[in-house]
Design an enzyme around this catalytic site. Structure first.
Site, PDB file in Angstrom:
ATOM      1  N   ASN A 170       0.879  -1.177   0.000  1.00 54.89           N
ATOM      2  CA  ASN A 170       0.000   0.000   0.000  1.00 54.89           C
ATOM      3  C   ASN A 170       0.912   1.221   0.000  1.00 54.89           C
ATOM      4  OD1 ASN A 170      -1.833   2.010   0.426  1.00 54.89           O
ATOM      5  ND2 ASN A 170      -2.808   1.052   2.207  1.00 54.89           N
ATOM      6  N   ARG A 221      -2.412  -2.083  -3.574  1.00 55.08           N
ATOM      7  CA  ARG A 221      -3.633  -1.312  -3.370  1.00 55.08           C
ATOM      8  C   ARG A 221      -3.560  -0.088  -4.273  1.00 55.08           C
ATOM      9  NH1 ARG A 221      -5.380   2.910   0.802  1.00 55.08           N
ATOM     10  NH2 ARG A 221      -7.621   2.904   0.478  1.00 55.08           N
ATOM     11  N   HIS A 258     -13.257   3.243  -0.399  1.00 56.99           N
ATOM     12  CA  HIS A 258     -13.228   2.197   0.646  1.00 56.99           C
ATOM     13  C   HIS A 258     -13.788   0.873   0.137  1.00 56.99           C
ATOM     14  CE1 HIS A 258     -13.312   5.415   4.057  1.00 56.99           C
ATOM     15  NE2 HIS A 258     -12.069   5.009   3.857  1.00 56.99           N
ATOM     16  N   ARG A 284     -12.714  15.932   7.304  1.00 57.08           N
ATOM     17  CA  ARG A 284     -13.425  16.287   6.066  1.00 57.08           C
ATOM     18  C   ARG A 284     -14.885  16.605   6.361  1.00 57.08           C
ATOM     19  NH1 ARG A 284     -11.845  10.983   3.132  1.00 57.08           N
ATOM     20  NH2 ARG A 284      -9.625  11.014   3.558  1.00 57.08           N
ATOM     21  N   GLU A 291      -8.209  -4.907   5.046  1.00 55.88           N
ATOM     22  CA  GLU A 291      -8.022  -4.597   3.628  1.00 55.88           C
ATOM     23  C   GLU A 291      -6.855  -5.386   3.038  1.00 55.88           C
ATOM     24  OE1 GLU A 291      -8.320  -0.406   4.882  1.00 55.88           O
ATOM     25  OE2 GLU A 291      -9.320  -0.067   2.971  1.00 55.88           O
TER      26      GLU A 291
END
Ligand code: ADP
Length: 400
Positions: free
Chosen positions: A7, A90, A179, A240, A384
């Protein structure tokens, strides 16, 4: 198969080595501060643990460091890096081109480069990781696993904005959702945990971390995802803003004399629960501690967060005309039993009843709804890396 999961970010590169047969993690670690000074953290299944400064001028040196360590006679978990059968990368944004995981070829990297302006912070950094691995392991099969791919089953009614259609045609401005790797893993794990066929259930996954999104998965396919063209849309997150009236942004820019880039910085870095709590914290643990000490602003931030989650869950139950499983995952979803309770208090109309004792459990997967609840409410730890390893192994099996 032995799978190396990568990743790659702009200055960090996380990795795991996973044995796809028993899904065990042989080793994992992270190269940080790449291009600055370099820090290497590493841990093996057998208990070897390292945390040291290692100069890493670029991602190639980072990959070099991790390969050397993985194949080290004392610290390593493999004899030679050729033991790695597949590398699973990823990749954040695959645009509309990628609806599943793919073997990384020149055409794929070219197509990804074309998506760079859709994810200017992430895609180039992902590609640097791909190139570094290619340079050092040119003969190893590499598979790209996209964060957007799982969401590609959304229909136009869900992914189009109410904008002139020509902007979709010209620039592919639409909702992509993110996601996806986590939502796929968690929705399937929930069905497995409940002994259900994933192709027959309606699941709402609440991935509540620093970045947060909700995904409606009907019969194994994504119907909707709260993130949009960028990961700014949807829930109120750590920093955010989530959904905001675009008209308010022009008003804000004028009043504060800001240009577009400055406004976007505020929306990405200074908003969410951090902004609402008057810069107290984006960390839900700190907000919870402050709330207990009567910090009204921290309490308000958590209240707004929970309310927005509940609104999305309600709208996704409507979008799927029902829901069988609601699943909480990621840092906040997995650990914050109070916020789970608060969100579920809005969902009584769905026939949801929560067992307060079970809600305080801490396992990898557990159910928090009680026996009389009409919807199963679960908590599942996302993974993940394991999902990437599974996808990489599957693509490799079909390739050979
Ligand atoms: P990301 O991957 O988006 O960086 P994570 O999934 O790691 O995010 O989640 C980070 C968030 O999880 C932080 O806001 C942190 O406060 C929250 N978190 C972690 N542990 C707990 C806990 N025990 N209680 C409440 N929040 C927690």
């Amino acid at each position: 198969m032995t799978i190396l999961v990568i990743n790659s970010g702009s200055s960090s590169l996380k990795f795991q080595v996973i044995d796809s047969e028993n899904e065990e993690v042989l080793a994992k670690g992270v190269c940080e501060r790449i291009g600055i000074d370099g820090r290497f953290t590493y841990r093996t299944r057998t208990g070897i643990s390292l945390k040291e400064a290692v100069p890493m001028k670029n991602h190639t040196q980072a990959v070099h460091t991790l390969l050397d360590t993985l194949a080290d006679p004392e610290k390593g978990v493999i004899k030679d890096f050729r033991e790695i059968d597949v590398i699973g990368h990823r990749l954040v944004h695959g645009g509309e081109k990628f609806t599943g995981s793919v073997v990384i070829t020149d055409e794929v990297t070219q197509a990804m480069t074309e998506c760079n302006d859709l994810a200017p912070l992430h895609n180039p950094a992902n590609l640097v990781g791909v190139e570094a691995c290619r340079k050092l392991m040119p003969d190893t099969l590499m598979v790209g696993v996209f964060d957007t791919a799982f969401n590609q089953t959304m229909e136009p009614k869900a992914f189009l904005y109410g904008l002139p259609y020509r902007y979709y045609e010209r620039h592919r401005i639409r909702r992509y959702g993110f996601h996806g790797i986590s939502h796929k893993y968690v929705s399937r794990r929930a069905a497995e945990f409940m002994g259900q066929d994933p192709g027959r259930v309606k699941t709402i996954v609440c991935h509540l971390g620093n970045g947060a999104s909700i995904c409606a998965v009907k019969y194994g396919q994504v119907v909707d995802n709260s993130m949009g063209f960028t990961p700014l849309e949807g829930l109120v997150m750590g920093t955010r803003c989530g959904d905001v009236d675009p008209g308010a942004l022009e008003f804000l820019a004028k009043k504060e004399n800001l240009d577009f880039a400055q406004v976007l910085d505020i929306l990405n870095q200074e908003s969410g629960v951090l902004g609402i709590s008057k810069n107290f914290s984006s960390d839900f643990r700190e907000l919870k501690d402050a709330e207990i000490k009567y910090n009204d602003q921290a309490a308000l931030a958590r209240e707004i967060f929970a309310y927005r989650v509940a609104k999305y869950v309600g709208s996704y139950a409507a979008a799927m005309n029902g829901v069988d499983n609601i699943v909480f995952t990621a840092g906040v979803g997995e650990n914050d039993s109070d916020i789970r309770m608060e969100i579920c208090s809005y969902l009584e109309y769905l026939g949801i009843t929560i067992d307060e004792v079970k809600n305080r459990d801490e396992a990898e997967a557990f159910r928090i709804s009680d026996g009389s609840s009409r919807v199963n409410v679960l908590v599942i730890k996302t993974n993940e890396e394991l999902e990437i390893a599974r996808e990489a192994a599957e693509v490799a099996r079909m390739y050979h």
